[in-house]
Design a protein around this motif. Structure first.
Motif, PDB file in Angstrom:
ATOM      1  N   LEU A  43       0.839  -1.186   0.085  1.00 15.65           N
ATOM      2  CA  LEU A  43       0.073  -0.185   0.256  1.00 15.65           C
ATOM      3  C   LEU A  43       0.857   1.158  -0.095  1.00 15.65           C
ATOM      4  N   ASP A 104      -6.354   1.686   4.903  1.00 17.50           N
ATOM      5  CA  ASP A 104      -5.416   0.826   4.936  1.00 17.50           C
ATOM      6  C   ASP A 104      -5.568  -0.723   4.440  1.00 17.50           C
ATOM      7  N   VAL A 105      -6.342  -0.731   3.116  1.00 13.29           N
ATOM      8  CA  VAL A 105      -6.942  -2.145   2.919  1.00 13.29           C
ATOM      9  C   VAL A 105      -5.756  -2.522   1.957  1.00 13.29           C
ATOM     10  N   VAL A 107      -3.775  -6.231   0.338  1.00 13.08           N
ATOM     11  CA  VAL A 107      -3.870  -7.858   0.120  1.00 13.08           C
ATOM     12  C   VAL A 107      -2.382  -8.221  -0.194  1.00 13.08           C
ATOM     13  N   GLN A 112      -3.604 -11.510  -4.349  1.00 15.56           N
ATOM     14  CA  GLN A 112      -4.637 -10.539  -5.097  1.00 15.56           C
ATOM     15  C   GLN A 112      -5.388 -11.162  -6.197  1.00 15.56           C
ATOM     16  N   GLY A 113      -6.590 -10.829  -6.220  1.00 12.92           N
ATOM     17  CA  GLY A 113      -7.482 -11.326  -7.209  1.00 12.92           C
ATOM     18  C   GLY A 113      -8.489 -12.853  -7.179  1.00 12.92           C
ATOM     19  N   LYS A 115     -10.548 -12.314  -4.132  1.00 13.10           N
ATOM     20  CA  LYS A 115     -11.615 -11.649  -3.691  1.00 13.10           C
ATOM     21  C   LYS A 115     -11.541 -11.660  -2.192  1.00 13.10           C
ATOM     22  N   GLY A 117      -9.882  -8.941  -0.913  1.00 11.37           N
ATOM     23  CA  GLY A 117     -10.100  -7.522  -0.855  1.00 11.37           C
ATOM     24  C   GLY A 117     -11.506  -7.177  -0.511  1.00 11.37           C
ATOM     25  N   LEU A 118     -12.263  -7.797  -1.437  1.00 14.99           N
ATOM     26  CA  LEU A 118     -13.744  -7.856  -1.340  1.00 14.99           C
ATOM     27  C   LEU A 118     -14.342  -8.297  -0.033  1.00 14.99           C
ATOM     28  N   ASP A 139     -11.173   6.930   1.111  1.00 18.41           N
ATOM     29  CA  ASP A 139     -10.202   7.683  -0.132  1.00 18.41           C
ATOM     30  C   ASP A 139      -9.643   6.764  -0.852  1.00 18.41           C
ATOM     31  N   LYS A 143      -6.931   4.391  -9.611  1.00 16.72           N
ATOM     32  CA  LYS A 143      -6.825   2.937 -10.080  1.00 16.72           C
ATOM     33  C   LYS A 143      -7.629   2.139  -9.075  1.00 16.72           C
ATOM     34  N   ASN A 144      -7.990   2.381  -8.133  1.00 13.85           N
ATOM     35  CA  ASN A 144      -8.764   1.583  -7.349  1.00 13.85           C
ATOM     36  C   ASN A 144     -10.336   1.627  -7.188  1.00 13.85           C
ATOM     37  N   TYR A 148     -13.445  -0.631  -5.602  1.00 12.27           N
ATOM     38  CA  TYR A 148     -14.500   0.007  -4.369  1.00 12.27           C
ATOM     39  C   TYR A 148     -15.980  -0.037  -5.076  1.00 12.27           C
ATOM     40  N   LYS A 150     -16.991  -2.139  -7.315  1.00 15.02           N
ATOM     41  CA  LYS A 150     -17.446  -3.698  -7.058  1.00 15.02           C
ATOM     42  C   LYS A 150     -17.946  -4.167  -5.489  1.00 15.02           C
TER      43      LYS A 150
END
Ligand code: ACO
Length: 164
Positions: A43, A104-105, A107, A112-113, A115, A117-118, A139, A143-144, A148, A150
């Protein structure tokens, strides 16, 4: 056994049940020090944080465990691979409402990929609802934005910053 930053009762069982096999969702623990800080480098700059410094900040948050909710996902090897934070802001407006701030999310790059993060966002959303927030906000970089969206977030305003 390591003590959790906040009660495990806040962790949504239905979100946890959607994780890949062998993965778990739980509150941050003090013993997560090295693995947690290592994943966070995807991050931003993290710095060289000793266990003593980490421990002091962890204790400060743990004393405010109705305001600071940091969750992690462990993989099937019990390694911390994802995380996110929810900070509860109590307000006067809207009849003394509360707002959740998602921060501060992260992965791990090699996870990554999947799910994760979801699932972090869904679990933080569930906590925000349980503690009575009327909304959660965050915030992020452009690119993200798609990530969000989704996760169900909608663009709502412009982020501004003063750096000191
Ligand atoms: N743009 C558009 N869509 C995306 C993006 C993106 N950058 N990243 C993921 N998605 C989509 C996925 O394709 C998936 O869509 P699908 O349901 O159609 O398959 C959906 O979003 C969910 O994706 P996940 O697999 O849950 O995403 P992942 O686990 O890789 O986590 C994250 C996404 C957190 C952005 C991760 O890539 C990461 O850690 N990046 C580096 C750190 C970072 O930028 N963190 C966010 C900072 S903002 C903040 O903390 C408030």
């Amino acid at each position: 056994m390591s003590i959790s930053l906040f009660s495990k009762d806040f962790i949504s069982l239905s979100v946890a049940s959607e994780l890949p096999k062998g993965y778990t969702l739980r509150p941050l623990q003090k013993s997560d020090h090295a693995e947690f800080l290592s994943v966070l480098t995807v991050l931003t700059k993290v710095g060289d944080i000793s266990f003593e410094t980490w421990s002091a900040r962890y204790d400060w948050m743990a004393a405010r465990n109705d305001e600071y909710f940091i969750i992690v996902i462990e993989d099937d090897q019990k390694k911390v691979v994802a995380m996110g934070s929810l900070i509860i802001e109590k307000k006067f407006i809207r009849n003394c409402a509360a707002v959740g701030h998602i921060e501060d999310v992260a992965v791990a790059a090699d996870q990554q990929g999947k799910k994760l993060g979801l699932r972090i966002i869904q679990a933080l959303d569930a906590i925000a609802q349980q503690v009575g927030c009327y909304k959660s906000i965050l915030d992020c970089s452009e690119k993200n934005q798609g990530f969000y969206e989704k996760c169900g977030f909608k663009l709502a305003g412009v982020q501004m910053a003063h750096y000191y």
